[in-house]
Design a protein around this motif. Sequence first.
Motif, short mmCIF file in Angstrom:
data_model
loop_
_atom_site.label_atom_id
_atom_site.label_comp_id
_atom_site.label_asym_id
_atom_site.label_seq_id
_atom_site.Cartn_x
_atom_site.Cartn_y
_atom_site.Cartn_z
N SER A 77 36.46 29.36 39.99
CA SER A 77 37.62 29.97 39.34
C SER A 77 37.42 30.09 37.84
O SER A 77 37.77 31.12 37.23
N SER A 78 36.85 29.06 37.23
CA SER A 78 36.61 29.09 35.78
C SER A 78 35.62 30.18 35.41
O SER A 78 35.84 30.94 34.46
N VAL A 79 34.51 30.27 36.16
CA VAL A 79 33.49 31.27 35.85
C VAL A 79 34.04 32.69 36.05
O VAL A 79 33.85 33.57 35.21
N ILE A 80 34.75 32.90 37.17
CA ILE A 80 35.32 34.23 37.44
C ILE A 80 36.31 34.61 36.36
O ILE A 80 36.30 35.75 35.85
N THR A 81 37.17 33.68 35.96
CA THR A 81 38.18 33.97 34.94
C THR A 81 37.54 34.28 33.60
O THR A 81 37.90 35.26 32.92
N ILE A 82 36.57 33.48 33.17
CA ILE A 82 35.94 33.66 31.86
C ILE A 82 35.17 34.98 31.80
O ILE A 82 35.32 35.76 30.85
N ILE A 83 34.35 35.26 32.83
CA ILE A 83 33.56 36.50 32.83
C ILE A 83 34.47 37.72 32.89
O ILE A 83 34.28 38.70 32.15
N THR A 84 35.49 37.66 33.74
CA THR A 84 36.40 38.79 33.88
C THR A 84 37.14 39.06 32.58
O THR A 84 37.28 40.22 32.16
N LEU A 85 37.63 38.02 31.93
CA LEU A 85 38.37 38.21 30.68
C LEU A 85 37.47 38.81 29.60
O LEU A 85 37.90 39.69 28.84
N ALA A 86 36.23 38.34 29.52
CA ALA A 86 35.30 38.89 28.53
C ALA A 86 35.05 40.37 28.78
O ALA A 86 35.07 41.19 27.85
N VAL A 87 34.83 40.74 30.05
CA VAL A 87 34.56 42.13 30.38
C VAL A 87 35.79 43.00 30.12
O VAL A 87 35.68 44.11 29.57
N ILE A 88 36.98 42.52 30.51
CA ILE A 88 38.20 43.30 30.30
C ILE A 88 38.46 43.53 28.82
O ILE A 88 38.79 44.64 28.39
N HIS A 141 23.11 49.26 49.02
CA HIS A 141 22.54 47.90 49.05
C HIS A 141 22.96 47.09 47.83
O HIS A 141 22.15 46.37 47.23
N LEU A 142 24.23 47.25 47.48
CA LEU A 142 24.81 46.49 46.36
C LEU A 142 26.00 45.70 46.91
O LEU A 142 27.14 46.17 46.88
N PRO A 143 25.76 44.53 47.46
CA PRO A 143 26.85 43.77 48.08
C PRO A 143 27.92 43.36 47.07
O PRO A 143 27.62 42.78 46.03
N LEU A 144 29.16 43.70 47.40
CA LEU A 144 30.29 43.34 46.54
C LEU A 144 31.23 42.37 47.24
O LEU A 144 31.78 41.48 46.61
N LEU A 145 31.42 42.56 48.55
CA LEU A 145 32.29 41.66 49.30
C LEU A 145 31.65 40.27 49.41
O LEU A 145 30.47 40.15 49.75
N GLY A 146 32.43 39.25 49.13
CA GLY A 146 31.94 37.89 49.22
C GLY A 146 31.09 37.44 48.06
O GLY A 146 30.47 36.37 48.13
N THR A 147 31.04 38.23 46.99
CA THR A 147 30.22 37.88 45.83
C THR A 147 31.09 37.78 44.58
O THR A 147 32.17 38.35 44.51
N MET A 148 30.56 37.07 43.59
CA MET A 148 31.28 36.92 42.34
C MET A 148 31.34 38.23 41.57
O MET A 148 32.33 38.54 40.91
N GLY A 150 31.59 41.14 42.86
CA GLY A 150 32.60 41.98 43.48
C GLY A 150 34.00 41.67 43.01
O GLY A 150 34.79 42.57 42.69
N ILE A 151 34.35 40.38 42.92
CA ILE A 151 35.69 40.02 42.48
C ILE A 151 35.89 40.32 41.01
O ILE A 151 36.98 40.74 40.58
N VAL A 152 34.83 40.15 40.19
CA VAL A 152 34.92 40.50 38.77
C VAL A 152 35.14 42.00 38.61
O VAL A 152 35.95 42.45 37.80
N PHE A 153 34.41 42.80 39.40
CA PHE A 153 34.55 44.25 39.35
C PHE A 153 35.96 44.67 39.76
O PHE A 153 36.55 45.59 39.16
N ALA A 154 36.51 44.02 40.78
CA ALA A 154 37.86 44.35 41.22
C ALA A 154 38.89 44.01 40.16
O ALA A 154 39.81 44.79 39.88
N TYR A 155 38.75 42.83 39.54
CA TYR A 155 39.68 42.45 38.49
C TYR A 155 39.58 43.38 37.29
O TYR A 155 40.57 43.64 36.60
N LEU A 156 38.37 43.86 37.01
CA LEU A 156 38.19 44.80 35.91
C LEU A 156 38.99 46.07 36.14
O LEU A 156 39.65 46.58 35.24
N GLY A 157 38.95 46.58 37.37
CA GLY A 157 39.69 47.79 37.68
C GLY A 157 41.19 47.61 37.61
O GLY A 157 41.92 48.49 37.13
#
Length: 286
Positions: A77-88, A141-148, A150-157
């Motif tokens: 959760s910490s990694v996803i939140t930090i990376i997503t916030l930086a990208v956004i 061949h770019l797996p997004l489901l079940g990967t970090m 993918g969730i970062v990309f979704a939060y970005l959108g």
Amino acid sequence: MKQHKSIQHPIISIVVFLFFVLFMFPFGMVILNSAKTSKEIINNAMGMPESWGQLFTNVKAIFTNESVNYISAFFDSSVITIITLAVIVVFSSMCAWVLVRNDNSVSRIVFMLFVMVMVIPFQVLMYPMVRWMRIMGEVMHLPLLGTMRGIVFAYLGFGCPLSIFVFHGFIKNIPYELEEAATIDGCPYGTIFFRIVFPLLQPIIITVLILNGIWIWNDYLLPLLVLSSNGAVQTLPLAITVFAGSYLKQWDLILTSTLIAMLPVIILYLFAQRYIIKGMVDGSIK
């Protein structure tokens, strides 16, 4: 008139206090029942716990539970939140800056499209988003489901439209003469943005970080769709659902783990709450 104001003031104070009690009641119930066993919660959820030491017993049971790796979920959760916030923050501020400085019909249409996206219900986009991510994995061949990623990309959108809207209003207040002077000195656009504009966005950046951070940290539905409840990557809301089985709900562990998950957001909000209102007000005035 003075007498009317003197009567009105206590009434407003009472109403504000009642709203405070109403909104704090669920949080108080979580704290109260986190120090109980499941039996105590079922028998008397409103009563005081028999021993506050039960809280530490519940915390130990959570971190030693074999069915869920709570520490790993906290880290994810910490990694996803930090990376997503930086990208956004980076992408939204750059996009808003370009839209503000290129004031033409195309940029205004693009900005209105971002505003329109904000009113589209998430439930309308759930199935198309998951299907598109599955197609991306199968075809490109770019797996997004079940990967970090993918969730970062979704939060970005989902996080960019509101962030662009907030940045857009704030950047209008920045004098264009600063950028003109840098252009005359020969600075490229990247240097102008990151060396001149971006540092001036600090108040609104903090606002965007808090608004998106609280949502991303507490979100359950989007991680459930992208990561699934039993995937390799798990967030805290997904980890908490492990304690709620089909036939047995461990209310003591559910409430205690919820309390632990809320603490980082509460601490962040207490230290940065003044920046939220300041940033929103500054960004709403041209």
